[in-house]
Motif scaffolding. Sequence first.
Motif, PDB file in Angstrom:
ATOM      1  N   ASN A   1      11.155  -8.623   0.946  1.00  0.00           N
ATOM      2  CA  ASN A   1      11.387  -7.187   0.800  1.00  0.00           C
ATOM      3  C   ASN A   1      12.765  -6.809   1.334  1.00  0.00           C
TER       4      ASN A   1
ATOM      5  N   GLU B   1       9.569   2.493  -1.370  1.00  0.00           N
ATOM      6  CA  GLU B   1       8.706   1.874  -2.369  1.00  0.00           C
ATOM      7  C   GLU B   1       9.343   2.010  -3.745  1.00  0.00           C
TER       8      GLU B   1
ATOM      9  N   ASP C   1       4.934  -0.651  -4.364  1.00  0.00           N
ATOM     10  CA  ASP C   1       5.426  -2.017  -4.272  1.00  0.00           C
ATOM     11  C   ASP C   1       6.816  -2.042  -3.640  1.00  0.00           C
ATOM     12  N   LYS C   2       7.290  -3.225  -3.326  1.00  0.00           N
ATOM     13  CA  LYS C   2       8.602  -3.423  -2.705  1.00  0.00           C
ATOM     14  C   LYS C   2       9.562  -4.046  -3.711  1.00  0.00           C
TER      15      LYS C   2
ATOM     16  N   THR D   1       2.512  -5.839  -3.791  1.00  0.00           N
ATOM     17  CA  THR D   1       1.993  -5.791  -2.426  1.00  0.00           C
ATOM     18  C   THR D   1       0.469  -5.681  -2.419  1.00  0.00           C
TER      19      THR D   1
ATOM     20  N   SER E   1      -0.596  -2.379  -3.934  1.00  0.00           N
ATOM     21  CA  SER E   1       0.013  -2.089  -5.234  1.00  0.00           C
ATOM     22  C   SER E   1      -0.847  -1.179  -6.093  1.00  0.00           C
TER      23      SER E   1
ATOM     24  N   PRO F   1      -1.059 -10.494  -4.307  1.00  0.00           N
ATOM     25  CA  PRO F   1       0.077  -9.993  -3.519  1.00  0.00           C
ATOM     26  C   PRO F   1       1.071 -11.129  -3.259  1.00  0.00           C
TER      27      PRO F   1
END
Length: 382
Positions: free
Chosen positions: A298, A304, A310-311, A320, A323, A331
Amino acid sequence: MQGLIDKDIAPNAVTFVAHKGKIVHYKAFGYSNLAKKTPLKRDDIYRIASQSKAITTVTLMTLFEEEKFLLDDPISKYIPAFKNPKVLVSYDKKDPVGGSYDTRPAKGEITIRQLLSHNAGIPYEHPLDQRPEFKVPFFNSTAPDKLEDVINKLAKRPLLRDPGTDSTGAGFTYGLNIDIIGRLIEVLSGKPFDVAMRERVLEPLGMTDTYFYLPDSKASRLVELYEKPSMDKPLALHPNEAYRNFATSGAKTLFLGGAGLVSSIEDYAKICQMLLNGGTFNNKRIIGRKTVEMMLRNQIGAAEVWDRKDKFGLGFQLITEGSHYGDQATPGSYTWGGMYCSEFTIDPKEELILLIFTNVQPYAYYGDFVKKFRIAVYQALE
């Protein structure tokens, strides 16, 4: 998929799944040209738009491994036009093209890491992007534009926020960052961007159907582009001539690493499999295993990716635990798509890659199209 074609929701789809290194599903549905009722072939070529970003990022990382730069170097070290960036404070909303606007100095320089993670404050659409001094092509061009000129012009456009972290702890401003990376590749490699990409990534992987501009011998394999802006409207031919024909007509001089490529699904699957394999495919190593691992960390802190929870790493959305986009994907899986509706997902735990391509933009069914395919693939796992 066939049901979507029968209901006029999609013109076509090509789907590809590889599990544990073997192709387990690869199929074409529908028509490459609706008016001519041309059956879609599995190796037909699609506009992949932002899926170009992963290939550009991998090309840059080959130069990273040659120690040509560090991730936290300022981009201005290599492209001086980015020195002393400014942030947009206010502008005349009644006259964004000719009215006044105010800026302030940014709190820091833009770094290469920030460009790769869309953390630099550089958007696609910008309040001032119709002003002649800031107007640049976003996704393609049929005019005789050159990458160096476009990027130097982009560098003058004020940022929407400070590069890097902001008051929320980080930021994600999706935009023309990877197009800048394309120019950086030219500077670092001493070769035109398209040549560097071909030599470093496409040729070693055997990606023989991936291009910025198609050779005449392959032009007939490019699928037609449609639009479906709402579900109550039928599929229609896309009205933007450049979007439809940039890969086969015009000057063919601008190489946009963020959105400019076309590819076939099996060709693109090769770079996905290479990443899943930790940097190798068919006994050719493109980047190192630890470099791939680094790309999957990340980079945007507490921020986000839109509403997806999510990253983002270096070049990819990272799915993630929380998510709202990845559904059953493990993930740690990673994904990205293109605005004409194409997407890949790579799941290291399941040793799985899955890809789906069509070409509709805007597409009211985009989210359902890509997610329902992914749901169908994952429910089939034992």
